[in-house]
Design a protein around this motif. Sequence first.
Motif, PDB file in Angstrom:
ATOM      1  N   GLY A 284       0.816  -1.210   0.000  1.00  0.00           N
ATOM      2  CA  GLY A 284       0.000   0.000   0.000  1.00  0.00           C
ATOM      3  C   GLY A 284       0.846   1.254   0.000  1.00  0.00           C
TER       4      GLY A 284
ATOM      5  N   ALA B 120      -6.018   1.419  -1.562  1.00  0.00           N
ATOM      6  CA  ALA B 120      -4.667   1.811  -1.148  1.00  0.00           C
ATOM      7  C   ALA B 120      -4.298   3.226  -1.588  1.00  0.00           C
ATOM      8  CB  ALA B 120      -3.643   0.819  -1.696  1.00  0.00           C
TER       9      ALA B 120
ATOM     10  N   TRP C  77      -3.930   6.591   1.656  1.00  0.00           N
ATOM     11  CA  TRP C  77      -3.047   5.934   2.611  1.00  0.00           C
ATOM     12  C   TRP C  77      -3.697   5.763   3.981  1.00  0.00           C
ATOM     13  CZ3 TRP C  77       0.319   2.543   3.303  1.00  0.00           C
ATOM     14  CH2 TRP C  77       1.106   2.487   4.434  1.00  0.00           C
TER      15      TRP C  77
ATOM     16  N   TRP D 265      -6.167   2.875   3.835  1.00  0.00           N
ATOM     17  CA  TRP D 265      -5.447   1.600   3.709  1.00  0.00           C
ATOM     18  C   TRP D 265      -4.838   1.200   5.048  1.00  0.00           C
ATOM     19  CZ3 TRP D 265      -5.460  -2.409   0.736  1.00  0.00           C
ATOM     20  CH2 TRP D 265      -4.417  -3.321   0.786  1.00  0.00           C
TER      21      TRP D 265
END
Length: 126
Positions: A47, A101, A104, A107
Amino acid sequence: MKVARMIAGTIRWEQWQEGVHNEEIKEKLGMNSIDAAVRMNRLRWWGHVTCMGEARLPKRLMGSAVEGRRSRGRPRRRYLHLVKNDFVVIGLTSEEAPMLALNWGSWRNFIRGLCSRLNTERHNQS
């Protein structure tokens, strides 16, 4: 396991005499399996690299292919093959994961939630 036994307050001889399995000690301490920990770290790194700019070296290397012929025998497992297998294990498709992803924060929260969900599933099984 030696450290886990010390934390749990047992020694190997007692563990053997009482027939206590390593998994029982791990459950008592709330430890993740090594597989789950490696999977979480691998997905977290994937990710992170997915969010990078296209000019960054890790991003370019992750999407690149090696030229030339492969050696004989079974093809080696590549990093992205492992990541795709991880997607199957956690229930994501290869199309959903990159979209998730790209943010951020979402994720990271997804990975943290997945880790805690694996812990609670393991505790509920016992």
